[in-house]
Design an enzyme around this catalytic site. Structure first.
Site, PDB file in Angstrom:
ATOM      1  N   LEU A 121       0.822  -1.208   0.000  1.00  0.00           N
ATOM      2  CA  LEU A 121       0.000   0.000   0.000  1.00  0.00           C
ATOM      3  C   LEU A 121       0.857   1.259   0.000  1.00  0.00           C
ATOM      4  CD1 LEU A 121      -2.893  -0.964   2.452  1.00  0.00           C
ATOM      5  CD2 LEU A 121      -2.642  -1.414   0.003  1.00  0.00           C
ATOM      6  N   HIS A 163      -4.916  23.533  22.254  1.00  0.00           N
ATOM      7  CA  HIS A 163      -5.844  23.908  21.173  1.00  0.00           C
ATOM      8  C   HIS A 163      -5.146  24.923  20.271  1.00  0.00           C
ATOM      9  CE1 HIS A 163      -9.599  25.065  19.169  1.00  0.00           C
ATOM     10  NE2 HIS A 163      -9.160  26.324  19.291  1.00  0.00           N
TER      11      HIS A 163
END
Length: 455
Positions: free
Chosen positions: A179, A435
């Site tokens: 892959l 964040h």
């Protein structure tokens, strides 16, 4: 007969650090028949991840518009330059190891193939060597099914030596190696077809992981043929033809890559001259400390069948070092298997899959969040994939997790650390995270656990 305190066969990711560690206590003979550094440095992690990075640059050049960037047409991959960059990185790593070995007076490097004469005697070229403690680190190689011997096949080794892009690359095997090469060469500009014998890719993963990966590759126009239980291959000139399941389908390509499994390199050692026991596939049988059945002989790295990754090989070194020089507290059975699939976006995996957890009888809870619900992923324009965690309903600890998506290969380490600490998933759920990041949504995901039947 040359006598050493320690003898190491193979300079891979277990053998080299062990050589340097043992050299502090005595003399070390290190035997290497090929390039110093083993698979990772020469034909594995270093070169393939260099190619993955180049392939990503190609992808970026064709996806500027969606981010508001106008990139003029005409971008193309120059495989000679890609290969040259790869070789700089490989040579840098290899040369660094070789220089360190040459500066160590207690390590003697022998270049050649090692053959056992008896349990504790080795011949390399015309030299005979003996030691009371021997460490076998000979690695593994690509499995070549007999039916492909009549065509000009490639393995993970030869494909990295190409100077010209394949017009159509046919890949036999829909697992990790196949892959990764499939996506990178498709991005470079080759037509790519992946042929898999089962009904899904990397079928050791859960079905939702396999299906999502297949969709990611198919979205990039990589053709995938499933259920290819019968394959017939032939070659005429430079064209290789593959017939699938008799007359069902025929595919023609310019190159064929075999990625159907690996074999240990123990067959070159003349093990028949020893008392060492191997299993039916050639892997050396070892205990929790990498010891074979012969006192003083250890098998480390891929050849012991206890892991097929650089990090498990290095952990074998740590286990053996601790057994010989330390407190004998580190064991193979203590490690939690973690690994990655380095397509783009990558898959980071740790611990059990859902299917494995159910098979082992655990009562499990599952946390799941799609990447298109993660703010930072959306802002980066990388919304393919998902996060998923598997929790033991009784202990509240992680049994496993996968992060298929942007940064997944790095993010998974946070869960890895918690699993080794044997802490409740609530530690991660209730923590404050930076964040805006992708990983900050893992606590949010963990607030919504469902039983496997509710999924």
């Amino acid at each position: 007969m040359k006598k050493f305190d320690y003898l190491i066969i193979g300079s891979g990711q277990a053998g080299v650090p062990l050589a340097f560690s043992l050299s502090k206590k005595g003399t070390v003979a290190l035997i290497e028949k090929s390039f110093i550094g083993g698979t990772c440095v020469n034909t594995g992690c270093v070169p393939t991840k260099a190619y993955v990075a180049s392939a990503r640059r190609m992808w970026d050049s064709f996806h500027g518009e969606e981010m508001g960037i106008e990139i003029p047409a005409g971008t193309k991959a120059n495989l000679k330059k890609i290969k040259a960059r790869k070789e700089i990185l490989v040579n840098y790593s290899r040369d660094g190891i070789e220089k360190s070995i040459s500066k160590n007076d207690n390590i003697t490097l022998f270049k050649g193939e090692a053959h056992f004469i008896s349990d504790y005697e080795i011949s390399v070229n015309d030299v005979k060597i003996t030691a009371k403690q021997i460490f076998i680190n000979v690695g593994a190689r690509a499995l070549i099914p007999a039916e492909f011997s009549k065509v000009d096949y490639l393995t993970n080794v030869e494909i990295l030596q190409l100077n010209k892009l394949p017009e159509h690359l046919i890949i036999i095997g829909g697992s990790y190696i196949g892959l990764e090469f499939g996506q990178m060469f498709k991005r470079f500009g080759s037509e790519v077809t992946i042929i898999e014998s089962t009904n899904r890719l990397i079928n050791k993963e859960d079905k939702n992981v396999s299906n999502a990966i297949a969709q990611i590759l198919q979205d990039e126009d990589i053709a995938i043929e499933f259920n290819a239980t019968e394959i017939n291959v032939s070659q005429e000139g430079n064209i290789i033809s593959v017939k699938i399941n008799g007359l069902d389908k025929e595919i023609s390509g310019s190159h064929i890559l075999l990625a159907v499994g690996r074999l240990p390199n123990t067959d070159t050692l003349q093990i028949g001259n020893t008392s060492i026991i191997c299993d039916e596939k050639g892997y050396m049988k070892v205990d929790d400390y990498c010891k074979t059945n012969v006192e003083g002989i250890f098998a480390i790295g891929d050849c012991n069948g206890k892991g097929a990754f650089t990090h498990t090989s290095y952990n074998d070194f740590q286990i053996v070092e601790d057994y010989i020089l330390g407190d004998k507290k580190r064991k193979i059975s203590d490690r939690i298997i973690t690994y990655g699939l380095f397509i783009d976006p990558p898959l980071g995996r740790i611990g059990l899959t859902k299917a494995e957890a159910k098979e082992k009888g655990f009562s499990i809870l599952v946390a799941h969040k799609e990447m298109d619900k993660v703010g930072r992923a959306k802002e980066k324009g990388e919304i393919k994939g998902f996060m998923e965690a598997i929790i033991d309903a009784e202990t509240k600890q992680f049994l496993g997790a996968c992060i298929l998506g942007v940064g997944g290969d790095e993010i998974i380490s946070g869960i890895t650390n918690l699993m080794y600490a044997k802490q409740s998933y609530t530690v991660l759920r209730d923590a404050i995270h930076l964040h805006p990041t992708v990983s900050e949504l893992i606590p949010t995901m963990l607030e919504n656990l469902k039983s496997i039947d509710e999924e």
